[in-house]
Design an enzyme around this catalytic site. Structure first.
Site, PDB file in Angstrom:
ATOM      1  N   THR A 147       0.939  -1.181   0.074  1.00 49.75           N
ATOM      2  CA  THR A 147       0.070  -0.188  -0.168  1.00 49.75           C
ATOM      3  C   THR A 147       0.775   1.178  -0.064  1.00 49.75           C
ATOM      4  O   THR A 147       1.744   1.550   1.003  1.00 49.75           O
ATOM      5  CB  THR A 147      -0.932  -0.084   1.430  1.00 49.75           C
ATOM      6  OG1 THR A 147      -1.722  -1.159   1.161  1.00 49.75           O
ATOM      7  CG2 THR A 147      -1.693   1.298   1.249  1.00 49.75           C
ATOM      8  N   LYS A 222      -6.882   1.834  -2.912  1.00 47.91           N
ATOM      9  CA  LYS A 222      -6.848   1.104  -2.109  1.00 47.91           C
ATOM     10  C   LYS A 222      -6.627   2.386  -0.721  1.00 47.91           C
ATOM     11  O   LYS A 222      -7.169   1.797   0.501  1.00 47.91           O
ATOM     12  CB  LYS A 222      -5.348   0.454  -1.865  1.00 47.91           C
ATOM     13  CG  LYS A 222      -4.977  -0.129  -0.483  1.00 47.91           C
ATOM     14  CD  LYS A 222      -5.512  -1.336   0.004  1.00 47.91           C
ATOM     15  CE  LYS A 222      -5.283  -1.475   1.519  1.00 47.91           C
ATOM     16  NZ  LYS A 222      -4.132  -2.100   1.611  1.00 47.91           N
ATOM     17  N   LYS A 290      -0.719   5.277   8.800  1.00 42.16           N
ATOM     18  CA  LYS A 290       0.037   5.616   7.597  1.00 42.16           C
ATOM     19  C   LYS A 290      -0.944   5.750   6.469  1.00 42.16           C
ATOM     20  O   LYS A 290      -0.829   6.575   5.472  1.00 42.16           O
ATOM     21  CB  LYS A 290       1.126   4.585   7.272  1.00 42.16           C
ATOM     22  CG  LYS A 290       1.826   4.877   6.087  1.00 42.16           C
ATOM     23  CD  LYS A 290       1.299   4.036   4.933  1.00 42.16           C
ATOM     24  CE  LYS A 290       1.792   2.529   5.005  1.00 42.16           C
ATOM     25  NZ  LYS A 290       1.230   1.713   4.178  1.00 42.16           N
TER      26      LYS A 290
END
Length: 338
Positions: A147, A222, A290
């Site tokens: 990701t 995502k 994150k």
């Protein structure tokens, strides 16, 4: 605006959805492939077995919470897998399952037709791409399932394509248990020919895979998914805390939630462990924060207000400051309770 038609594939249900009106020119049309949830009739099963893809020579770079079960599933499916990790000891479970330990990322790439990468941060993904580049060449493919933000993915694509190889970003939706079960969802973008070549390993590791268009579209999808997930978990943690302080039975709250319109597999899975105060990491909280940060940065580039996600991000930051980095992201409950 959706009509669908289904066609049988080796282990997935391919659904094509024709447009009923023109899409804006900057939008990529997505195609989804879903693994069959019920067995084929006997005659069809025999026919399908004749079309089983040949084992592939693969490399898997990154042996963390997600990478180990993903690589082991590829081995179980009969693929030839070379493995590399920055800390070689982490690759031991894959080697014990039959994988071959490579001395470097470039060596692993050199031995493989297609390289898969699963690491934890954009910085790590970029470092691995640079390290693997010497082993890439025309005819090879590089699939990054980490990701990252769209900018990092575009930089990695440039490195890979400069070596003559094809590139596919394919970040996954799902955590440790879906990775173990081969039930991940792959959000793919980049070179469509590589996407087609990777159908067998994608279907081994996941229950569905989507092709979303140009590099960056998978990364953006995502981040949107994980932003929604993080915001939901923040609200869920607040609900559990408010119920507790209102002298309500948390088990009853979980049952009520499970029976209503807001029922969610995530709430069903995480709720009981959150009530017990158990936060074994399936998806570490530092990675959830994150992803919230990257999603908010994407929104900033589009001048899009995200007040709910921004508030949830503050909860994850508070939990990180309190030492919950390596606990499951559901440990955001600690920050709410504090």
């Amino acid at each position: 605006h959706v009509a669908s038609r289904a066609s049988y594939m080796s282990s997935a249900l391919a659904v094509s959805v024709p447009r009923t009106h023109p899409l804006p020119p900057h939008r990529s049309f997505a195609r989804a492939h879903r693994r069959r949830s019920a067995p084929l009739p006997r005659a069809a099963t025999a026919s399908e077995s004749e079309k089983t893809p040949e084992p592939m020579k693969l490399a898997f770079l990154g042996c963390g919470i997600m990478g180990v079960p993903m690589a082991k599933n590829l081995l179980k499916a009969g693929h030839d897998v070379s493995v590399w990790n920055r800390t070689s000891a982490a690759a031991a479970p894959v080697v014990e399952a039959g994988g071959k330990l490579a001395a470097s990322a470039a060596d692993a790439a050199r031995e493989a037709d297609v390289v898969f990468v699963m690491v934890s941060t954009p910085e790590a993904a970029l470092d691995v791409a640079k390290a693997a580049a010497d082993g890439l060449a025309p005819g090879k493919g590089y699939v990054d399932v980490s990701t990252v933000d769209a900018g990092t993915s575009s930089t990695i694509a440039s490195i890979v394509r400069a070596a003559g190889a094809e590139f596919l970003e394919a970040p996954v939706s799902g955590s440790k248990k879906p990775a173990e079960d081969g039930a991940l969802i792959f959000l793919c973008a980049g070179d469509e020919s590589l996407y087609a070549r990777c159908a067998s390993p994608l279907e081994t590791m996941g229950k569905a895979h989507f092709f979303l268009g140009d590099v960056g579209q998978g990364a953006k999808m995502k981040l949107v998914v994980n932003m929604i997930m993080g915001s939901m978990m923040g609200a869920f943690a607040e609900g559990l805390t408010l119920a507790e302080k209102s002298d309500l039975d948390p088990a009853t709250l979980l049952e009520v939630v499970s029976l209503g319109a807001i029922a969610s597999p995530m709430f069903a899975l995480k709720g009981p462990t959150m009530v017990k105060g158990a936060f074994a990491p399936a998806f570490p909280l530092k990675h959830q924060q994150k992803d919230m940060r990257l999603a908010l940065a994407l929104a900033d580039t589009l001048a899009q207000d995200m007040p709910v996600a921004a508030a949830a991000n503050e909860l994850y930051k508070r939990a990180r400051r309190d030492g919950a980095d390596d606990e499951d992201f559901s440990a955001v409950l600690k920050a709410v309770k504090k």
